[in-house]
Design a protein around this motif. Structure first.
Motif, PDB file in Angstrom:
ATOM      1  N   VAL A   5      12.132  -4.417  -0.624  1.00 35.26           N
ATOM      2  CA  VAL A   5      10.735  -4.835  -0.642  1.00 35.26           C
ATOM      3  C   VAL A   5       9.944  -3.876  -1.533  1.00 35.26           C
ATOM      4  N   LEU A   6       9.047  -4.415  -2.340  1.00 39.48           N
ATOM      5  CA  LEU A   6       8.326  -3.606  -3.326  1.00 39.48           C
ATOM      6  C   LEU A   6       7.648  -2.380  -2.724  1.00 39.48           C
ATOM      7  N   CYS A   7       7.068  -2.518  -1.537  1.00 41.17           N
ATOM      8  CA  CYS A   7       6.376  -1.371  -0.940  1.00 41.17           C
ATOM      9  C   CYS A   7       7.346  -0.276  -0.502  1.00 41.17           C
ATOM     10  N   ASP A   8       8.630  -0.578  -0.443  1.00 46.56           N
ATOM     11  CA  ASP A   8       9.627   0.415  -0.031  1.00 46.56           C
ATOM     12  C   ASP A   8      10.350   1.055  -1.215  1.00 46.56           C
ATOM     13  N   ILE A  19      -0.883   2.945  -5.597  1.00 49.56           N
ATOM     14  CA  ILE A  19      -1.048   3.117  -4.150  1.00 49.56           C
ATOM     15  C   ILE A  19      -0.293   4.355  -3.674  1.00 49.56           C
ATOM     16  N   LYS A  20       0.952   4.485  -4.095  1.00 48.09           N
ATOM     17  CA  LYS A  20       1.776   5.618  -3.643  1.00 48.09           C
ATOM     18  C   LYS A  20       1.273   6.940  -4.218  1.00 48.09           C
ATOM     19  N   MET A  21       0.880   6.942  -5.486  1.00 50.27           N
ATOM     20  CA  MET A  21       0.434   8.178  -6.131  1.00 50.27           C
ATOM     21  C   MET A  21      -0.880   8.694  -5.516  1.00 50.27           C
ATOM     22  N   ASN A  22      -1.641   7.792  -4.936  1.00 44.91           N
ATOM     23  CA  ASN A  22      -2.920   8.183  -4.342  1.00 44.91           C
ATOM     24  C   ASN A  22      -2.856   8.311  -2.827  1.00 44.91           C
ATOM     25  N   GLY A  23      -1.649   8.282  -2.272  1.00 45.59           N
ATOM     26  CA  GLY A  23      -1.476   8.485  -0.842  1.00 45.59           C
ATOM     27  C   GLY A  23      -2.078   7.379   0.013  1.00 45.59           C
ATOM     28  N   LEU A  24      -2.041   6.153  -0.477  1.00 52.02           N
ATOM     29  CA  LEU A  24      -2.681   5.043   0.226  1.00 52.02           C
ATOM     30  C   LEU A  24      -1.698   4.082   0.889  1.00 52.02           C
ATOM     31  N   THR A  25      -0.461   4.494   1.052  1.00 53.22           N
ATOM     32  CA  THR A  25       0.543   3.579   1.615  1.00 53.22           C
ATOM     33  C   THR A  25       0.208   3.133   3.037  1.00 53.22           C
ATOM     34  N   LYS A  26      -0.546   3.923   3.764  1.00 50.35           N
ATOM     35  CA  LYS A  26      -0.934   3.543   5.135  1.00 50.35           C
ATOM     36  C   LYS A  26      -1.770   2.265   5.146  1.00 50.35           C
ATOM     37  N   LEU A  27      -2.422   1.956   4.031  1.00 47.81           N
ATOM     38  CA  LEU A  27      -3.208   0.731   3.943  1.00 47.81           C
ATOM     39  C   LEU A  27      -2.339  -0.519   4.106  1.00 47.81           C
ATOM     40  N   LEU A  28      -1.068  -0.387   3.795  1.00 48.72           N
ATOM     41  CA  LEU A  28      -0.164  -1.540   3.876  1.00 48.72           C
ATOM     42  C   LEU A  28       0.446  -1.712   5.265  1.00 48.72           C
ATOM     43  N   ASP A  29       0.335  -0.700   6.110  1.00 48.83           N
ATOM     44  CA  ASP A  29       0.954  -0.765   7.441  1.00 48.83           C
ATOM     45  C   ASP A  29       0.510  -1.973   8.267  1.00 48.83           C
ATOM     46  N   PRO A  30      -0.777  -2.297   8.339  1.00 47.92           N
ATOM     47  CA  PRO A  30      -1.166  -3.487   9.117  1.00 47.92           C
ATOM     48  C   PRO A  30      -0.532  -4.774   8.574  1.00 47.92           C
ATOM     49  N   LEU A  31      -0.398  -4.856   7.268  1.00 48.18           N
ATOM     50  CA  LEU A  31       0.233  -6.040   6.671  1.00 48.18           C
ATOM     51  C   LEU A  31       1.712  -6.112   6.995  1.00 48.18           C
ATOM     52  N   LYS A  32       2.370  -4.962   6.990  1.00 46.99           N
ATOM     53  CA  LYS A  32       3.804  -4.917   7.323  1.00 46.99           C
ATOM     54  C   LYS A  32       4.042  -5.418   8.752  1.00 46.99           C
ATOM     55  N   ARG A  33       3.148  -5.048   9.646  1.00 48.76           N
ATOM     56  CA  ARG A  33       3.307  -5.450  11.048  1.00 48.76           C
ATOM     57  C   ARG A  33       3.130  -6.943  11.253  1.00 48.76           C
ATOM     58  N   THR A  34       2.341  -7.600  10.401  1.00 49.02           N
ATOM     59  CA  THR A  34       2.094  -9.023  10.568  1.00 49.02           C
ATOM     60  C   THR A  34       3.112  -9.894   9.853  1.00 49.02           C
ATOM     61  N   MET A  35       3.934  -9.300   9.039  1.00 47.33           N
ATOM     62  CA  MET A  35       4.913 -10.078   8.265  1.00 47.33           C
ATOM     63  C   MET A  35       6.228 -10.168   8.962  1.00 47.33           C
TER      64      MET A  35
END
Length: 76
Positions: free
Chosen positions: A28-31, A60-76
């Motif tokens: 998965v792209l986010c991983d 997203i990764k370079m700016n330390g924003l990966t936590k923003l994707l966590d809610p989306l990961k949980r709903t998928m």
């Protein structure tokens, strides 16, 4: 001043779309690891939607924003 609002559909694609080729095929792209995304930055991102998504994931990764994707990961 206009505030930037990320496209929710684009962010969803980052947590569901899989890399279609290469060393990390079917990941998965986010991983994807930052080192792989940085390699694309040096060599050139693919054309089209995939390239845009990979570049977005790098930002997203370079700016330390990966936590923003966590809610989306949980709903998928």
């Amino acid at each position: 001043m206009e505030l930037f609002q990320p496209d929710p559909q684009l962010l969803k694609q980052l947590v569901v779309m899989k890399m279609p080729f290469g060393k990390y095929k079917d990941v998965v792209l986010c991983d994807l690891p930052v080192s792989y995304l940085e390699w694309f930055q040096r060599k050139g991102f693919p054309q089209g939607k995939l390239g845009m998504l990979l570049e977005t994931m790098l930002v997203i990764k370079m700016n330390g924003l990966t936590k923003l994707l966590d809610p989306l990961k949980r709903t998928m």
